[in-house]
Design an enzyme around this catalytic site. Structure first.
Site, mmCIF file in Angstrom:
data_model
loop_
_atom_site.group_PDB
_atom_site.id
_atom_site.type_symbol
_atom_site.label_atom_id
_atom_site.label_comp_id
_atom_site.label_asym_id
_atom_site.label_seq_id
_atom_site.Cartn_x
_atom_site.Cartn_y
_atom_site.Cartn_z
ATOM 1 N N HIS A 259 -7.141 -4.803 9.801
ATOM 2 C CA HIS A 259 -7.493 -4.154 8.405
ATOM 3 C C HIS A 259 -6.170 -4.758 8.299
ATOM 4 O O HIS A 259 -5.347 -5.218 9.007
ATOM 5 C CB HIS A 259 -6.859 -2.922 8.009
ATOM 6 C CG HIS A 259 -6.244 -1.891 8.246
ATOM 7 N ND1 HIS A 259 -6.094 -0.704 9.024
ATOM 8 C CD2 HIS A 259 -4.905 -1.791 8.633
ATOM 9 C CE1 HIS A 259 -4.963 0.494 8.930
ATOM 10 N NE2 HIS A 259 -3.777 -0.809 8.711
ATOM 11 N N ASP B 133 0.717 -1.053 -0.135
ATOM 12 C CA ASP B 133 -0.045 -0.019 -0.105
ATOM 13 C C ASP B 133 1.471 0.894 0.089
ATOM 14 O O ASP B 133 1.843 1.552 0.206
ATOM 15 C CB ASP B 133 -1.072 -0.119 1.428
ATOM 16 C CG ASP B 133 -0.243 -0.214 2.610
ATOM 17 O OD1 ASP B 133 0.898 -0.414 2.261
ATOM 18 O OD2 ASP B 133 -0.800 -0.675 3.243
ATOM 19 N N ASN C 155 -8.063 -2.206 13.940
ATOM 20 C CA ASN C 155 -9.081 -2.440 13.348
ATOM 21 C C ASN C 155 -9.222 -3.973 12.358
ATOM 22 O O ASN C 155 -10.441 -4.496 12.254
ATOM 23 C CB ASN C 155 -10.042 -1.823 12.887
ATOM 24 C CG ASN C 155 -9.764 -1.045 11.253
ATOM 25 O OD1 ASN C 155 -8.380 -1.784 10.788
ATOM 26 N ND2 ASN C 155 -9.981 0.360 10.984
ATOM 27 N N GLU D 20 -9.677 -1.304 4.920
ATOM 28 C CA GLU D 20 -10.618 -1.421 5.969
ATOM 29 C C GLU D 20 -11.770 -2.220 6.245
ATOM 30 O O GLU D 20 -11.931 -3.025 5.382
ATOM 31 C CB GLU D 20 -10.799 0.362 5.821
ATOM 32 C CG GLU D 20 -9.631 1.372 5.601
ATOM 33 C CD GLU D 20 -9.024 0.986 7.579
ATOM 34 O OE1 GLU D 20 -9.554 0.063 8.578
ATOM 35 O OE2 GLU D 20 -8.654 2.320 7.312
HETATM 36 C C1 GLP Z 1 -0.896 0.504 9.065
HETATM 37 C C2 GLP Z 1 -0.315 -0.585 7.204
HETATM 38 C C3 GLP Z 1 -1.234 -1.747 6.720
HETATM 39 C C4 GLP Z 1 0.167 -2.310 8.688
HETATM 40 C C5 GLP Z 1 -0.773 -1.550 10.001
HETATM 41 C C6 GLP Z 1 -0.801 -1.823 11.251
HETATM 42 O O1 GLP Z 1 -1.780 0.825 8.843
HETATM 43 N N1 GLP Z 1 -0.720 0.339 6.010
HETATM 44 O O2 GLP Z 1 0.060 -2.123 6.471
HETATM 45 O O3 GLP Z 1 0.053 -2.829 8.733
HETATM 46 O O4 GLP Z 1 -0.892 -0.035 9.594
HETATM 47 O O5 GLP Z 1 0.988 -1.057 11.611
HETATM 48 P P1 GLP Z 1 1.458 -0.795 12.510
HETATM 49 O O6 GLP Z 1 3.048 -2.093 12.026
HETATM 50 O O7 GLP Z 1 2.363 0.208 12.674
HETATM 51 O O8 GLP Z 1 1.170 -1.305 14.251
#
Ligand code: GLP
Length: 236
Positions: A131, A67, A129, A136
Site C-alpha cells: 500500500h 493520510d 502489502n 489498500e
Molecule cells: C502506514 C502509512 C503509510 C506508510 C506505511 C509504511 O500504514 N499509512 O503511509 O508508508 O504504513 O510504514 P513504515 O514506514 O512505518 O513501515
C-alpha cells in the site's frame, strides 16, 4: 522508475533530505507531499539538522500529508502528532500552510492540492502489502482522496505503534488516492525494511497490479525508489 541503492537507512536519509533541501532552496514556496511511518524518519531527522545548519527556511512551503487515521484510540499516534514532533515543530513552517486529509476536507483535498500548484515532491513509504498512503490492495488507480477501511495486514503491522494490541489499532483512515499521488511531479519512495521484500519485488519486476497498489506508480515519469542494499538483494 529510477532505483537508488544505499548502504543503510542513514544514507537514504542523507540523500533524500538533500533532494528536499535542493528543491526548497530553488523554490522557497515549494509544495511537499509528506508521509509518516518509520521509512521517512531518517530523512526527516537529517532534514531538520541540515536545514538548521544551512539556514534553509520552510516558511513559504505548503505541505499535504498523505493520510490520517479516523477515530484513533491513542491521540499520540495520529499522523498530526507524528509530523509535529518529527518535522513541523523543529523548523519554521507556517501552520496555515500544513494540510492533512480529514472528514471535513475529504471532497476538496485534491482541489486544494491543485490550487496550491500541485505537489512538487511527494515522499512515500510502502506498506508490507504494497500500500501507499493507505491505499489498500484493490484501490482503483483513478482514486482521489477517500475513506478507506484498513486491511488486516496493515492493522497487524501498525499494531506495533499501539502496544501490540490489535483492538487499539484504528479501523479506518482518510487517504489521498492513487491518482492523487500519481499527479505529483516527482515521487520519492523509501523502503528500508525486509518486511517490504515482496512488495518491492513487485515494483522491481511487476506490472500494474491492483493487488499491489504501489505498482500504480510504475509508469510515473519521475519516480525514484530508494532502497537499502540489504532489501534490494532480498527483493530482486
Ligand atoms: C502506514 C502509512 C503509510 C506508510 C506505511 C509504511 O500504514 N499509512 O503511509 O508508508 O504504513 O510504514 P513504515 O514506514 O512505518 O513501515
Amino acid at each position: 522508475m529510477q532505483i537508488f541503492i544505499c548502504k543503510n537507512d542513514k544514507e537514504i536519509g542523507d540523500k533524500v533530505s538533500s533532494e528536499i533541501l535542493k528543491l526548497v532552496e530553488k523554490k522557497p514556496a515549494a509544495v511537499l507531499g509528506l508521509a509518516t511511518g518509520s521509512s521517512p524518519l531518517g530523512t526527516y531527522t537529517a532534514l531538520v539538522i541540515k536545514a538548521k545548519q544551512q539556514g534553509v527556511s520552510f516558511h513559504q512551503v505548503t505541505t499535504f500529508n498523505l493520510d490520517e487515521y479516523l477515530d484513533c484510540s491513542d491521540p499520540k499516534q495520529t499522523y498530526h502528532v507524528f509530523m509535529a514532533e518529527h518535522v513541523f515543530n523543529a523548523l519554521d513552517f507556517d501552520a496555515k500552510k500544513l494540510n492533512f486529509p480529514s472528514l471535513e476536507n475529504l471532497s476538496s483535498y485534491d482541489e486544494m492540492i491543485a490550487k496550491a500548484g500541485g505537489v512538487d515532491l511527494q515522499l512515500l513509504g510502502i506498506g508490507v502489502n504494497g500500500h501507499v498512503g493507505f491505499n489498500e490492495p484493490g484501490t482503483p488507480n483513478d482514486s482521489l482522496t477517500h475513506i478507506i477501511t484498513l486491511s488486516a495486514t496493515t492493522r497487524r503491522s501498525n499494531s506495533r505503534f499501539f502496544k501490540d494490541n490489535l483492538d487499539l489499532v484504528p479501523k479506518q483512515a482518510v487517504s489521498e488516492g492513487l491518482a492523487t499521488i500519481a499527479n505529483s511531479k516527482h515521487i520519492i519512495m523509501i523502503a528500508d525494511d525486509l518486511t517490504k521484500q515482496t512488495a518491492i519485488h513487485h515494483l522491481l519486476y511487476g506490472h500494474g497490479d491492483p493487488n499491489v497498489p504501489a505498482t500504480a506508480l510504475l509508469h510515473h515519469p519521475n519516480f525514484d525508489l530508494y532502497l537499502t542494499k540489504e532489501l534490494y538483494e532480498a527483493a530482486k
